[in-house]
Write a protein that holds these residues in place. Structure first.
Motif, PDB file in Angstrom:
ATOM      1  N   PRO A 170       0.803  -1.234   0.000  1.00 56.07           N
ATOM      2  CA  PRO A 170       0.000   0.000   0.000  1.00 56.07           C
ATOM      3  C   PRO A 170       0.836   1.283   0.000  1.00 56.07           C
ATOM      4  CG  PRO A 170      -0.099  -1.083   2.140  1.00 56.07           C
ATOM      5  CD  PRO A 170       0.555  -2.047   1.204  1.00 56.07           C
ATOM      6  N   LYS A 171       2.112   1.207   0.338  1.00 54.14           N
ATOM      7  CA  LYS A 171       2.916   2.435   0.317  1.00 54.14           C
ATOM      8  C   LYS A 171       3.000   3.029  -1.092  1.00 54.14           C
ATOM      9  CE  LYS A 171       7.376  -0.022  -0.037  1.00 54.14           C
ATOM     10  NZ  LYS A 171       8.642  -0.315   0.684  1.00 54.14           N
ATOM     11  N   TYR A 172       2.747   2.197  -2.130  1.00 54.21           N
ATOM     12  CA  TYR A 172       2.823   2.709  -3.494  1.00 54.21           C
ATOM     13  C   TYR A 172       1.545   3.413  -3.945  1.00 54.21           C
ATOM     14  CZ  TYR A 172       7.203   0.210  -3.669  1.00 54.21           C
ATOM     15  OH  TYR A 172       8.489  -0.214  -3.405  1.00 54.21           O
ATOM     16  N   PHE A 173       0.568   3.533  -3.051  1.00 52.34           N
ATOM     17  CA  PHE A 173      -0.568   4.398  -3.340  1.00 52.34           C
ATOM     18  C   PHE A 173      -0.133   5.857  -3.464  1.00 52.34           C
ATOM     19  CE2 PHE A 173      -3.516   1.325  -0.940  1.00 52.34           C
ATOM     20  CZ  PHE A 173      -4.122   0.864  -2.089  1.00 52.34           C
ATOM     21  N   TYR A 174       0.927   6.225  -2.735  1.00 54.74           N
ATOM     22  CA  TYR A 174       1.166   7.634  -2.440  1.00 54.74           C
ATOM     23  C   TYR A 174       2.185   8.316  -3.342  1.00 54.74           C
ATOM     24  CZ  TYR A 174      -1.634   6.357   1.558  1.00 54.74           C
ATOM     25  OH  TYR A 174      -2.659   5.901   2.342  1.00 54.74           O
ATOM     26  N   ASP A 175       1.919   8.295  -4.654  1.00 60.11           N
ATOM     27  CA  ASP A 175       2.616   9.242  -5.519  1.00 60.11           C
ATOM     28  C   ASP A 175       1.857  10.568  -5.418  1.00 60.11           C
ATOM     29  OD1 ASP A 175       0.291   8.571  -6.884  1.00 60.11           O
ATOM     30  OD2 ASP A 175       1.258   8.361  -8.828  1.00 60.11           O
ATOM     31  N   ALA A 176       2.194  11.552  -6.237  1.00 62.59           N
ATOM     32  CA  ALA A 176       1.539  12.860  -6.138  1.00 62.59           C
ATOM     33  C   ALA A 176       0.024  12.745  -6.365  1.00 62.59           C
ATOM     34  CB  ALA A 176       2.153  13.838  -7.131  1.00 62.59           C
ATOM     35  N   ILE A 177      -0.377  11.938  -7.365  1.00 62.45           N
ATOM     36  CA  ILE A 177      -1.803  11.774  -7.659  1.00 62.45           C
ATOM     37  C   ILE A 177      -2.499  11.033  -6.529  1.00 62.45           C
ATOM     38  CG2 ILE A 177      -3.472  10.673  -9.212  1.00 62.45           C
ATOM     39  CD1 ILE A 177      -1.492  11.209 -11.503  1.00 62.45           C
ATOM     40  N   GLY A 178      -1.891   9.950  -6.062  1.00 60.88           N
ATOM     41  CA  GLY A 178      -2.481   9.168  -4.974  1.00 60.88           C
ATOM     42  C   GLY A 178      -2.593   9.970  -3.689  1.00 60.88           C
ATOM     43  N   SER A 179      -1.578  10.780  -3.395  1.00 58.84           N
ATOM     44  CA  SER A 179      -1.621  11.611  -2.193  1.00 58.84           C
ATOM     45  C   SER A 179      -2.760  12.621  -2.267  1.00 58.84           C
ATOM     46  CB  SER A 179      -0.285  12.327  -1.993  1.00 58.84           C
ATOM     47  OG  SER A 179       0.762  11.399  -1.758  1.00 58.84           O
ATOM     48  N   ALA A 180      -2.964  13.199  -3.461  1.00 62.60           N
ATOM     49  CA  ALA A 180      -4.063  14.157  -3.639  1.00 62.60           C
ATOM     50  C   ALA A 180      -5.422  13.458  -3.500  1.00 62.60           C
ATOM     51  CB  ALA A 180      -3.955  14.833  -5.005  1.00 62.60           C
ATOM     52  N   LEU A 181      -5.532  12.253  -4.050  1.00 63.53           N
ATOM     53  CA  LEU A 181      -6.777  11.499  -3.922  1.00 63.53           C
ATOM     54  C   LEU A 181      -7.052  11.142  -2.467  1.00 63.53           C
ATOM     55  CD1 LEU A 181      -6.539   9.168  -7.046  1.00 63.53           C
ATOM     56  CD2 LEU A 181      -8.358  10.834  -6.591  1.00 63.53           C
ATOM     57  N   PHE A 182      -5.999  10.776  -1.735  1.00 64.30           N
ATOM     58  CA  PHE A 182      -6.217  10.436  -0.326  1.00 64.30           C
ATOM     59  C   PHE A 182      -6.677  11.663   0.457  1.00 64.30           C
ATOM     60  CE2 PHE A 182      -4.950   9.769   4.108  1.00 64.30           C
ATOM     61  CZ  PHE A 182      -5.701   8.630   4.358  1.00 64.30           C
ATOM     62  N   LEU A 183      -6.149  12.822   0.118  1.00 70.06           N
ATOM     63  CA  LEU A 183      -6.608  14.043   0.770  1.00 70.06           C
ATOM     64  C   LEU A 183      -8.097  14.249   0.501  1.00 70.06           C
ATOM     65  CD1 LEU A 183      -5.761  16.475   2.456  1.00 70.06           C
ATOM     66  CD2 LEU A 183      -5.171  17.657   0.335  1.00 70.06           C
ATOM     67  N   ASP A 184      -8.528  13.951  -0.723  1.00 75.03           N
ATOM     68  CA  ASP A 184      -9.957  14.030  -1.045  1.00 75.03           C
ATOM     69  C   ASP A 184     -10.764  13.030  -0.204  1.00 75.03           C
ATOM     70  OD1 ASP A 184      -9.500  15.989  -2.935  1.00 75.03           O
ATOM     71  OD2 ASP A 184      -9.470  14.598  -4.634  1.00 75.03           O
ATOM     72  N   ILE A 185     -10.216  11.825  -0.002  1.00 75.95           N
ATOM     73  CA  ILE A 185     -10.892  10.810   0.817  1.00 75.95           C
ATOM     74  C   ILE A 185     -11.132  11.333   2.219  1.00 75.95           C
ATOM     75  CG2 ILE A 185     -10.588   8.552   1.938  1.00 75.95           C
ATOM     76  CD1 ILE A 185      -9.167   7.615  -0.630  1.00 75.95           C
ATOM     77  N   THR A 186     -10.122  12.002   2.789  1.00 70.58           N
ATOM     78  CA  THR A 186     -10.237  12.460   4.175  1.00 70.58           C
ATOM     79  C   THR A 186     -11.345  13.496   4.354  1.00 70.58           C
ATOM     80  OG1 THR A 186      -8.603  14.264   3.940  1.00 70.58           O
ATOM     81  CG2 THR A 186      -7.767  12.072   4.521  1.00 70.58           C
ATOM     82  N   ARG A 187     -11.814  14.076   3.246  1.00 68.58           N
ATOM     83  CA  ARG A 187     -12.866  15.099   3.327  1.00 68.58           C
ATOM     84  C   ARG A 187     -14.261  14.517   3.075  1.00 68.58           C
ATOM     85  NH1 ARG A 187      -9.046  18.828  -0.492  1.00 68.58           N
ATOM     86  NH2 ARG A 187      -7.804  19.819   1.156  1.00 68.58           N
ATOM     87  N   LEU A 188     -14.346  13.239   2.797  1.00 71.75           N
ATOM     88  CA  LEU A 188     -15.633  12.614   2.501  1.00 71.75           C
ATOM     89  C   LEU A 188     -16.466  12.441   3.769  1.00 71.75           C
ATOM     90  CD1 LEU A 188     -14.377   9.756   0.130  1.00 71.75           C
ATOM     91  CD2 LEU A 188     -15.690  11.774  -0.568  1.00 71.75           C
ATOM     92  N   ASP A 189     -17.784  12.559   3.615  1.00 66.96           N
ATOM     93  CA  ASP A 189     -18.681  12.352   4.755  1.00 66.96           C
ATOM     94  C   ASP A 189     -18.551  10.938   5.314  1.00 66.96           C
ATOM     95  OD1 ASP A 189     -19.643  14.919   4.519  1.00 66.96           O
ATOM     96  OD2 ASP A 189     -21.434  14.339   3.372  1.00 66.96           O
ATOM     97  N   GLU A 190     -18.371   9.955   4.439  1.00 70.10           N
ATOM     98  CA  GLU A 190     -18.327   8.565   4.889  1.00 70.10           C
ATOM     99  C   GLU A 190     -17.046   8.215   5.645  1.00 70.10           C
ATOM    100  OE1 GLU A 190     -20.195   8.218   0.639  1.00 70.10           O
ATOM    101  OE2 GLU A 190     -18.779   9.529   1.686  1.00 70.10           O
ATOM    102  N   TYR A 191     -15.966   8.964   5.355  1.00 69.56           N
ATOM    103  CA  TYR A 191     -14.662   8.604   5.930  1.00 69.56           C
ATOM    104  C   TYR A 191     -14.519   9.280   7.294  1.00 69.56           C
ATOM    105  CZ  TYR A 191      -9.706   7.411   6.056  1.00 69.56           C
ATOM    106  OH  TYR A 191      -8.479   6.893   6.401  1.00 69.56           O
ATOM    107  N   TYR A 192     -14.812   8.534   8.335  1.00 66.55           N
ATOM    108  CA  TYR A 192     -14.864   9.068   9.694  1.00 66.55           C
ATOM    109  C   TYR A 192     -13.484   9.307  10.304  1.00 66.55           C
ATOM    110  CZ  TYR A 192     -13.577   4.307  10.740  1.00 66.55           C
ATOM    111  OH  TYR A 192     -12.898   3.109  10.759  1.00 66.55           O
ATOM    112  N   VAL A 193     -12.446   8.629   9.791  1.00 67.50           N
ATOM    113  CA  VAL A 193     -11.146   8.588  10.470  1.00 67.50           C
ATOM    114  C   VAL A 193     -10.585   9.989  10.717  1.00 67.50           C
ATOM    115  CG1 VAL A 193      -8.747   7.813  10.303  1.00 67.50           C
ATOM    116  CG2 VAL A 193     -10.592   6.293   9.561  1.00 67.50           C
ATOM    117  N   THR A 194     -10.463  10.787   9.663  1.00 64.84           N
ATOM    118  CA  THR A 194      -9.858  12.113   9.799  1.00 64.84           C
ATOM    119  C   THR A 194     -10.714  13.024  10.658  1.00 64.84           C
ATOM    120  OG1 THR A 194      -8.841  11.854   7.633  1.00 64.84           O
ATOM    121  CG2 THR A 194      -8.964  14.085   8.523  1.00 64.84           C
ATOM    122  N   ARG A 195     -12.010  13.000  10.427  1.00 62.33           N
ATOM    123  CA  ARG A 195     -12.916  13.866  11.193  1.00 62.33           C
ATOM    124  C   ARG A 195     -12.853  13.540  12.690  1.00 62.33           C
ATOM    125  NH1 ARG A 195     -16.719  12.770   8.275  1.00 62.33           N
ATOM    126  NH2 ARG A 195     -17.739  11.115   9.472  1.00 62.33           N
TER     127      ARG A 195
END
Length: 312
Positions: free
Chosen positions: A25-50
């Motif tokens: 899973p560490k290979y998720f995090y290129d520039a595009i993957g890192s930006a997508l993960f940031l989008d995930i953290t803002r989702l209503d369903e994704y409780y972890v960051t909130r």
């Protein structure tokens, strides 16, 4: 071929040659993957960051009490700097901050922004895989150390890997050091399923970006549209599993190797283990840490743990 690309190639060939097939899973995090993960953290369903942000907002001063004045704070897998800012506001006496991240581009950008916002704080970024050995900057010297590892990333490790990581962190930070770590807790399956299968499909794009990255960086021949995102809760193992599942027969060619997939065959890309407070404390103890304090959000979704290194 650069060392990082060589490691990526080696891990892809090794993982696709294994049964069952897997990719780290560490290979998720290129520039595009890192930006997508940031989008995930803002989702209503994704409780972890909130939930974790709520803990940090409410308990930052208490958490900061576990970090000695004049310490150097090392963040493992720093990514975006939203959470560390809350802690830095409560730690004006830090001697320095060391963000460590595999994404060099994001690391540099965040380090520059932090330097602007905290001009009195020395920031020494390290572009490295934080799951392997890395050297702290000479400027950190013999000062007291503290670690920060938010976001429940510890859950992405197999339990024996998590124990190894915590033991390595104890060696890096030193005896008596503090470690502030986010740990995801067990919760209803419905909550977990929604968090990893969001309605907007952002997590699916994040998962599929692994294949796109193989095409971009390794010249792999494959059809990303021939795979779909699949995430489910494995109750026996207490973990979410993420897979890329072939929707029809597929072939991946990379560096002279050919890998054929039957319909329904998958590549296992990530686990996300969920812990009880007791199970995590036992894991930490085996790696040389004791839990000094723990905080949760009002719903009990996430925890932030303050550990103290017992290693000598």
């Amino acid at each position: 071929m650069h060392d990082e690309t060589n490691r990526f190639m080696t891990d892809v060939i090794s993982g696709l040659s294994a049964q069952p097939r897997r990719l780290p899973p560490k290979y998720f995090y290129d520039a595009i993957g890192s930006a997508l993960f940031l989008d995930i953290t803002r989702l209503d369903e994704y409780y972890v960051t909130r939930a974790e942000l709520a803990i940090l907002q409410r308990h930052a001063a208490e958490i900061a009490d576990h970090v000695p004045a004049g310490a150097v704070l090392v963040e493992f897998g720093s990514g975006a700097s939203t959470k560390i800012r809350m802690l830095l506001d409560a730690l004006p006496q830090l001697a320095g901050y060391v963000p460590v991240d595999i994404s060099a581009e994001l690391l540099q950008q965040e380090a520059e922004e932090l330097h602007r916002d905290f001009p009195a704080l020395p920031v020494w970024p390290i572009a490295a895989d934080f799951t392997t050995e890395f050297a702290l900057p000479a400027a950190a010297g013999s000062r007291a150390k503290a670690g920060f590892f938010p976001g429940s990333t510890i859950g992405n490790f197999e339990p024996h890997e998590a124990e190894h990581f915590l033991a390595c962190a104890a060696h890096t930070l030193g005896p008596g050091s503090a470690f502030i770590i986010g740990v995801d807790l067990e919760k209803p399956v419905e909550t977990l399923h929604a968090a990893y299968n969001d309605a907007a499909g952002v997590t699916a794009r994040f998962n599929l970006n692994m294949l796109e990255r193989m095409r971009r960086e390794l010249d792999a021949q494959l059809d990303p549209q021939g795979f779909r995102h699949h995430a489910f809760y494995n109750s026996a193992a207490c973990r979410i599993e993420m897979h890329l599942v072939a929707t029809q027969p597929q072939r991946i060619r990379v560096d002279g190797h050919t890998f054929d997939f039957e319909t329904g065959e998958s590549i296992h890309t990530e686990n996300s283990y969920k812990y009880t407070q007791t199970r995590f404390a036992a894991l930490a103890a085996r790696a040389g840490w004791r839990v000094e304090a723990s905080w949760t959000d009002p719903q009990g979704l996430m925890s932030v743990q303050a550990l103290r290194c017992r290693a000598g």
